[in-house]
Design an enzyme around this catalytic site. Structure first.
Site, short mmCIF file in Angstrom:
data_model
loop_
_atom_site.label_atom_id
_atom_site.label_comp_id
_atom_site.label_asym_id
_atom_site.label_seq_id
_atom_site.Cartn_x
_atom_site.Cartn_y
_atom_site.Cartn_z
N ASN A 136 106.94 8.89 78.62
CA ASN A 136 108.19 7.32 79.32
C ASN A 136 107.21 7.33 80.36
O ASN A 136 108.00 8.02 81.41
CB ASN A 136 109.80 7.70 79.05
CG ASN A 136 110.86 6.76 80.24
OD1 ASN A 136 109.71 5.84 80.29
ND2 ASN A 136 111.56 6.86 80.27
N LYS B 237 107.87 4.53 81.97
CA LYS B 237 109.53 4.15 83.67
C LYS B 237 108.52 2.87 84.20
O LYS B 237 108.08 1.94 83.61
CB LYS B 237 109.69 4.88 84.17
CG LYS B 237 109.94 5.81 83.59
CD LYS B 237 111.16 7.17 84.43
CE LYS B 237 111.77 8.24 83.71
NZ LYS B 237 112.61 8.99 83.88
N HIS C 281 119.53 5.79 77.65
CA HIS C 281 118.56 6.46 79.28
C HIS C 281 119.55 6.47 80.34
O HIS C 281 119.77 5.23 80.55
CB HIS C 281 117.61 5.84 79.38
CG HIS C 281 116.15 7.03 80.27
ND1 HIS C 281 116.70 6.64 81.51
CD2 HIS C 281 115.47 7.66 79.86
CE1 HIS C 281 115.87 8.23 81.89
NE2 HIS C 281 115.27 8.31 80.94
N GLU D 44 118.74 6.53 83.04
CA GLU D 44 118.04 5.39 83.87
C GLU D 44 118.84 3.81 83.99
O GLU D 44 119.21 3.03 84.66
CB GLU D 44 117.14 5.33 83.95
CG GLU D 44 116.75 6.26 85.28
CD GLU D 44 114.83 6.98 84.87
OE1 GLU D 44 114.43 5.62 84.91
OE2 GLU D 44 114.83 8.03 85.11
N GLU E 149 118.75 14.80 77.95
CA GLU E 149 118.06 14.64 78.86
C GLU E 149 119.48 14.96 80.15
O GLU E 149 120.29 13.98 79.89
CB GLU E 149 117.82 13.27 79.26
CG GLU E 149 116.29 12.66 78.51
CD GLU E 149 115.04 12.24 79.12
OE1 GLU E 149 114.06 12.58 79.25
OE2 GLU E 149 115.88 10.72 79.45
N GLY F 186 113.11 13.89 86.94
CA GLY F 186 112.21 13.75 88.37
C GLY F 186 112.92 14.39 89.10
O GLY F 186 112.43 14.17 90.14
N SER G 282 111.82 16.95 83.77
CA SER G 282 110.69 17.47 84.09
C SER G 282 110.48 18.91 83.45
O SER G 282 110.08 19.97 84.27
CB SER G 282 111.76 18.74 85.73
OG SER G 282 112.23 17.19 86.12
#
Ligand code: 13P
Length: 252
Positions: free
Chosen positions: A10, A12, A97, A99, A169, A175, A215
């Site tokens: 991904n 992003k 997701h 985000e 996730e 991140g 990560s």
């Protein structure tokens, strides 16, 4: 879809078109023969068509999108439909997701509509779930994951669910450089398989691919992928570097 080994990148909101093309070239050159792993590239929207053409002749490489709209078409300025994604060769789309949940305030009702649209257009959803650090520290992580999964999955039949990929996730690992330990990942993946058994049945749960994201990198992928219920990874930062992404693919 039967259970597979999958590594998905991904990207992003990263890369120029030129860099994107080069990255795909470098990845496909290194791992094209390693066809036991399904590789999914998930670039930003403007590069989908170009990358679709690049991947067309590659072994077990597929294209994914980072989002789709809840509607098929119409006056939704700035949005992209699953129908459009299908027309440029997408086979997968990310839904749920963290985000999208955090920055765009998307909720379970949105995820259901997006997944329905995706399935109508022959696109498999990669449905993401994950708890925050607060939820884990207060021992609510199993409850949160149960709610995230059940509210959405109860809207889908067995046949529809057979097209799903699930990604676990943990938000605290995305991140941050902090990764779930192999034991934490295995524990949650087995738990997720248990929930899917309760909603559908054990054969269905045994067949779904559950990816770990947060990560995951060239150093820790091997240990994570060795876990019984971890079928691969949804990779963010480390998917932006060809050598790192290929090392992750070779970690099975
Ligand atoms: P990182 O690998 O950068 O933590 O991102 C994970 C992720 O969000 C993939 O969708």
């Amino acid at each position: 879809m039967s259970r597979q080994k999958i590594v998905a990148g991904n990207w992003k909101m990263n890369k120029s078109l030129q860099d994107a093309k080069m990255l795909v070239e470098m990845i496909t050159n290194q791992v094209n023969d390693f066809d036991e792993v399904t590789k999914i590239i998930i670039p930003p929207f403007p590069y989908l068509n170009t990358i679709s053409e690049q991947l067309a002749k590659k072994e077990n490489f597929f294209l994914g999108a980072q989002n789709c709209h809840t509607n098929a078409n119409g006056a939704f300025t700035g949005e992209v439909s699953a129908n459009m994604l299908n027309s440029v060769g997408c086979h997968y789309v990310l839904v749920g997701h963290s985000e999208r949940r955090q920055y765009f305030k998307e909720k379970e009702a949105d995820f259901v509509l997006k997944i329905k649209e995706a399935l109508k257009n022959n696109i498999s959803p990669i449905f993401c779930v994950g708890e925050t650090i607060h939820e884990r520290k207060t021992d609510n992580h199993f409850k949160v994951i149960t709610e995230q999964l059940t509210t959405v999955l109860k809207e889908f039949t067995v046949t529809e669910f057979s097209k799903f990929i699930i990604a676990y996730e943990p938000v605290w690992a995305i991140g941050t450089g902090e990764t779930a330990t192999a034991a934490q990942a295995q524990e949650m993946h087995a738990f997720i398989r248990g929930i899917i058994t309760d909603i559908y049945d054990s054969a269905i749960a045994g067949n779904v691919s559950i990816l770990y994201g947060g990560s995951c990198n060239a150093q820790n992928a091997q240990e994570l992928f060795a876990c019984k219920d971890v079928d691969g990874g949804l990779i963010g930062g480390a998917s932006l570097n060809a050598d790192d992404f290929c090392k992750i693919i070779f970690s099975f």
